[in-house]
Design a protein around this motif. Structure first.
Motif, PDB file in Angstrom:
ATOM      1  N   ALA A 241     -53.360  -9.759  -2.707  1.00  0.00           N
ATOM      2  CA  ALA A 241     -53.009  -8.902  -1.563  1.00  0.00           C
ATOM      3  C   ALA A 241     -51.608  -8.340  -1.779  1.00  0.00           C
ATOM      4  O   ALA A 241     -50.718  -9.055  -2.251  1.00  0.00           O
ATOM      5  N   VAL A 242     -51.433  -7.083  -1.431  1.00  0.00           N
ATOM      6  CA  VAL A 242     -50.114  -6.462  -1.607  1.00  0.00           C
ATOM      7  C   VAL A 242     -49.069  -7.207  -0.771  1.00  0.00           C
ATOM      8  O   VAL A 242     -47.947  -7.443  -1.218  1.00  0.00           O
ATOM      9  N   ALA A 243     -49.437  -7.591   0.428  1.00  0.00           N
ATOM     10  CA  ALA A 243     -48.490  -8.332   1.279  1.00  0.00           C
ATOM     11  C   ALA A 243     -48.427  -9.772   0.788  1.00  0.00           C
ATOM     12  O   ALA A 243     -49.425 -10.497   0.816  1.00  0.00           O
ATOM     13  N   THR A 244     -47.276 -10.175   0.354  1.00  0.00           N
ATOM     14  CA  THR A 244     -47.165 -11.532  -0.196  1.00  0.00           C
ATOM     15  C   THR A 244     -47.168 -12.575   0.911  1.00  0.00           C
ATOM     16  O   THR A 244     -46.610 -12.362   1.992  1.00  0.00           O
ATOM     17  N   THR A 245     -47.801 -13.685   0.648  1.00  0.00           N
ATOM     18  CA  THR A 245     -47.784 -14.807   1.591  1.00  0.00           C
ATOM     19  C   THR A 245     -47.517 -16.101   0.817  1.00  0.00           C
ATOM     20  O   THR A 245     -46.458 -16.696   0.927  1.00  0.00           O
ATOM     21  N   LYS A 246     -48.484 -16.457  -0.043  1.00  0.00           N
ATOM     22  CA  LYS A 246     -48.325 -17.761  -0.720  1.00  0.00           C
ATOM     23  C   LYS A 246     -47.207 -17.726  -1.762  1.00  0.00           C
ATOM     24  O   LYS A 246     -46.559 -18.741  -2.002  1.00  0.00           O
ATOM     25  N   ALA A 247     -46.958 -16.576  -2.355  1.00  0.00           N
ATOM     26  CA  ALA A 247     -45.858 -16.526  -3.326  1.00  0.00           C
ATOM     27  C   ALA A 247     -44.533 -16.714  -2.592  1.00  0.00           C
ATOM     28  O   ALA A 247     -43.661 -17.464  -3.031  1.00  0.00           O
ATOM     29  N   TYR A 248     -44.396 -16.035  -1.437  1.00  0.00           N
ATOM     30  CA  TYR A 248     -43.193 -16.198  -0.610  1.00  0.00           C
ATOM     31  C   TYR A 248     -42.984 -17.683  -0.293  1.00  0.00           C
ATOM     32  O   TYR A 248     -41.886 -18.215  -0.448  1.00  0.00           O
ATOM     33  N   SER A 249     -44.059 -18.344   0.147  1.00  0.00           N
ATOM     34  CA  SER A 249     -43.933 -19.752   0.536  1.00  0.00           C
ATOM     35  C   SER A 249     -43.518 -20.638  -0.631  1.00  0.00           C
ATOM     36  O   SER A 249     -42.723 -21.568  -0.462  1.00  0.00           O
ATOM     37  N   THR A 250     -44.056 -20.363  -1.801  1.00  0.00           N
ATOM     38  CA  THR A 250     -43.686 -21.205  -2.957  1.00  0.00           C
ATOM     39  C   THR A 250     -42.272 -20.885  -3.443  1.00  0.00           C
ATOM     40  O   THR A 250     -41.576 -21.767  -3.955  1.00  0.00           O
ATOM     41  N   GLN A 251     -41.851 -19.646  -3.256  1.00  0.00           N
ATOM     42  CA  GLN A 251     -40.467 -19.299  -3.646  1.00  0.00           C
ATOM     43  C   GLN A 251     -39.473 -20.054  -2.759  1.00  0.00           C
ATOM     44  O   GLN A 251     -38.439 -20.525  -3.219  1.00  0.00           O
ATOM     45  N   LEU A 252     -39.828 -20.155  -1.467  1.00  0.00           N
ATOM     46  CA  LEU A 252     -38.972 -20.940  -0.566  1.00  0.00           C
ATOM     47  C   LEU A 252     -38.860 -22.371  -1.082  1.00  0.00           C
ATOM     48  O   LEU A 252     -37.768 -22.940  -1.152  1.00  0.00           O
ATOM     49  N   ILE A 253     -40.008 -22.943  -1.446  1.00  0.00           N
ATOM     50  CA  ILE A 253     -40.023 -24.335  -1.917  1.00  0.00           C
ATOM     51  C   ILE A 253     -39.136 -24.490  -3.151  1.00  0.00           C
ATOM     52  O   ILE A 253     -38.354 -25.438  -3.262  1.00  0.00           O
ATOM     53  N   ALA A 254     -39.253 -23.555  -4.072  1.00  0.00           N
ATOM     54  CA  ALA A 254     -38.433 -23.632  -5.298  1.00  0.00           C
ATOM     55  C   ALA A 254     -36.953 -23.645  -4.916  1.00  0.00           C
ATOM     56  O   ALA A 254     -36.164 -24.420  -5.475  1.00  0.00           O
ATOM     57  N   CYS A 255     -36.585 -22.814  -3.956  1.00  0.00           N
ATOM     58  CA  CYS A 255     -35.171 -22.753  -3.542  1.00  0.00           C
ATOM     59  C   CYS A 255     -34.741 -24.058  -2.878  1.00  0.00           C
ATOM     60  O   CYS A 255     -33.646 -24.560  -3.129  1.00  0.00           O
ATOM     61  N   TYR A 256     -35.613 -24.623  -2.025  1.00  0.00           N
ATOM     62  CA  TYR A 256     -35.244 -25.893  -1.373  1.00  0.00           C
ATOM     63  C   TYR A 256     -35.011 -26.974  -2.430  1.00  0.00           C
ATOM     64  O   TYR A 256     -34.055 -27.744  -2.351  1.00  0.00           O
ATOM     65  N   LEU A 257     -35.937 -27.026  -3.387  1.00  0.00           N
ATOM     66  CA  LEU A 257     -35.836 -28.076  -4.415  1.00  0.00           C
ATOM     67  C   LEU A 257     -34.547 -27.922  -5.219  1.00  0.00           C
ATOM     68  O   LEU A 257     -33.852 -28.899  -5.508  1.00  0.00           O
TER      69      LEU A 257
END
Ligand code: M6R
Length: 612
Positions: free
Chosen positions: A401-417
């Motif tokens: 999908a053009v609108a990102t959802t799961k990639a956004y969520s995993t990018q957040l996780i990478a930043c938290y870690l």
């Protein structure tokens, strides 16, 4: 931003091209075309304006284009309006050379003028036609082979390209060339495939070669040979992709976006588990040593769109947990603003596709200046992943999908870690605090799951506001960062004007836009800011706004002010964005559906933006 597929093998090419293009339609969808060589060696070209379906209908699912060798294209117009004439493939005047192209040839005007003097005529407004005719010109003038003619063209043109070319005199082959635009080659028994992205060919093979900048390839039937720009044969490594073909299908959901929203618990869990072992974060695979982490003086996060919004959240989290100064920048600004960079800066580039032109250019700018770089990337083997000094792969799987959802969520996780580990290594967090934060992170998948079970409430509310003219999102701190993403989701797929505002900033101008019934969505997950944001809600309410509150369970007093409230499970406030974004993704989705729009392929957009 366009999609390319090529096939050369034992099977009928056209249905495979159509199938592959359907997986790439997210890259562009204003027109499409195919060129297929039949058994007599003739190349037949069919193009259609509009979605891929128009091309499929025009060729009866590919049946009217017989032949086992062909190239296909789905377009996102850059030079020349979306039309059949400007659609790819493009051909030389006598049909000697036929090609499809992704990217931009910047000096096409100059090339066009030169070729016109040599008698070439032009039927389209595209830069691609100029390159096709330049290949033809070199091929004939210097009586050289396809690889040499393409190489000469590569040296003459400026810009970015993934090119797929067929020559009338070489009926057994497809030739490809690449600079800055992604292109992969796949092989299966007796068949060769080329595509701009893995999902296009995943159904047929998961063994691929990545073509690098200024490289070419010749695809025979089931075999491939690679060349550098000097025309010398080079060896390349075959890479196995561990995404399965099903991951790139809708799997029973009406839209990819909804499927991807539901894949978030797993994507988040996989990304956490990729670096967490025995309650500890291990960044060895990223190649970041403790000494390097200690040595960093500041972080600059560079990204575009939703990935930039991840950076805005990460800024708060990094600064609070690791006490490192962080600045977040739009890649398109960073690359041109001659930033002052301390030699001990770490530049983090966040990108789902790993191909976003501005993000890639920003990464290269940092590298050229000798600055250490880290990519947070989803697509394995993409340009940013390959160019960055270190890579944190998010495990979202293919996002269509053009609108990102799961990639956004995993990018957040990478930043938290990263923030937790930086905090621990730099002595800002104790081992116990780090363990507690990791444990809290591990609860997020289940909490996201819980929010998704209540999605019908949001669907009902979204239906009420499907005709809204304007929507405002307000919040403070991390809640403001979530508002940025909620607002982008709303406008990109539902075409409703929306704005995200730091709640305290509204009264400095924007509040004049609030009218009777204007929907204002207020996010309140940060305890220390809760009352301040409620005051801002009251301010807009007294000017006629209709309020939706989005807060954590326990903050029931929101209902005194908001007309409609959505609750999310409690979590550590640093991670609240991961939960608060889910109802906002659902809002955007359901409003788009209620308005009867194409959720997965919103107008004017493309999934990976490989042009500046
Ligand atoms: O592939 P990238 O993460 O680099 O893409 C960046 C943006 O183009 C992307 O996040 C875009 O804003 C999305 N369509 C938003 O849903």
């Amino acid at each position: 931003m366009c999609g390319i597929v090529g096939f050369n093998g034992k099977l009928q090419a056209a249905p495979i091209l159509l199938d592959g293009l359907s997986k790439l339609e997210y890259r562009g969808y204003d027109s499409a075309g195919m060129a297929v060589r039949n058994d007599e060696g003739e190349v037949n070209v069919v193009k259609a304006k509009g979605r891929l379906k128009a091309l499929s209908d025009k060729t009866d699912g590919g049946k009217t284009l017989p032949g086992t060798c062909g190239i296909g294209h789905t377009r996102w117009a850059t030079h020349g309006e979306p039309s059949e004439n400007n659609a790819h493939p493009h051909c030389s005047d006598d049909g000697n050379v036929t090609a499809v192209h992704n990217g931009i040839f910047e000096n096409y005007q100059e090339i066009k003028e030169k070729l016109m003097k040599s008698g070439y005529t032009f039927y389209s407004q595209t830069d691609t036609e100029c390159a096709v005719k330049l290949i033809d010109y070199y091929y004939k003038k210097y009586k050289m082979g396809p690889i040499d003619a393409i190489a000469k063209t590569m040296v003459r043109v400026r810009g970015s390209y993934a090119l797929c070319v067929m020559f009338k005199d070489y009926p057994g082959d497809i030739f490809v060339a690449r600079k800055e635009s992604p292109m992969i080659v796949g092989l299966s028994e007796g068949n060769s495939y080329v595509a701009s992205d893995v999902p296009a060919i995943l159904k047929y093979t998961n063994k691929v070669y990545y073509i690098d900048n200024m490289e070419m390839a010749r695809l025979g039937k089931g075999e491939v040979e690679f060349y550098n720009v000097d025309g010398e044969v080079i060896e390349k490594e075959l890479v196995t992709i561990d995404w399965d073909a099903e991951a790139a299908e809708k799997g029973g959901y009406e839209h990819f976006m909804m499927k991807e929203i539901h894949e978030q618990p797993k994507a988040v869990k996989d990304t956490i588990n990729s670096v967490v072992k025995d309650n500890k974060i291990d960044l060895t695979n990223l190649g970041l040593s403790d000494e390097e982490i200690k040595d960093i003086s500041n972080i600059i996060i560079v990204a575009c769109g939703s990935a930039y919004h991840v950076g805005v959240v990460a800024q708060y989290v990094f600064e609070d947990l690791a006490k490192i100064p962080v600045r977040v920048e739009l890649a398109s600004e960073f690359r041109y603003r001659k930033p002052l960079l301390d030699p001990k800066t770490l530049v983090i580039v966040v990108s789902q596709s790993g191909e976003t032109a501005d993000s890639l250019a920003a990464l290269r700018e940092a590298k050229n200046r000798g600055i250490k770089t880290l990519g947070i990337v989803n697509v394995v083997g993409s340009s940013i992943a390959r160019d960055a000094d270190n890579v944190f792969y998010t495990l979202a799987g293919p996002e269509i999908a053009v609108a990102t959802t799961k990639a956004y969520s995993t990018q957040l996780i990478a930043c938290y870690l990263l923030a937790i580990q930086f905090g621990l290594v730099r002595g800002e967090l104790t081992a116990e605090q780090s363990i507690n934060l990791i444990a809290e992170l591990q609860t997020l998948p289940e909490k996201i799951e819980r929010i998704l079970t209540d999605k019908e409430r949001i669907q009902w509310f979204a239906a009420k506001f499907a005709a809204a003219k304007d929507v405002f999102f307000i919040g403070r701190g991390i809640d403001y960062a979530v508002c940025l993403e909620g607002s982008l989701k709303m406008k990109e797929i539902s075409y409703i004007h929306s704005e995200a505002y730091a709640a305290g900033e509204l009264k400095h101008g924007t509040i004049s836009l609030i009218e009777d019934g204007t929907l204002v969505i207020s996010v309140l997950t940060q305890n220390a800011l809760f009352e301040k944001t409620v005051s801002n809600m009251v301010e807009v309410k007294s000017r006629g706004a209709y309020l939706m509150g989005l807060t954590s369970y326990g903050h029931y007093q929101v209902e005194d002010t908001a007309e409609f409230t959505v609750y999310i499970p409690k979590t550590d406030e640093h991670f609240a964005a991961s939960l608060a974004v889910i109802p906002l993704q659902l809002m955007g989705y359901y409003i788009s559906v209620a308005r009867g729009l194409d959720v997965d392929k919103p107008r004017n957009l493309a999934k990976s933006v490989t042009v500046e």
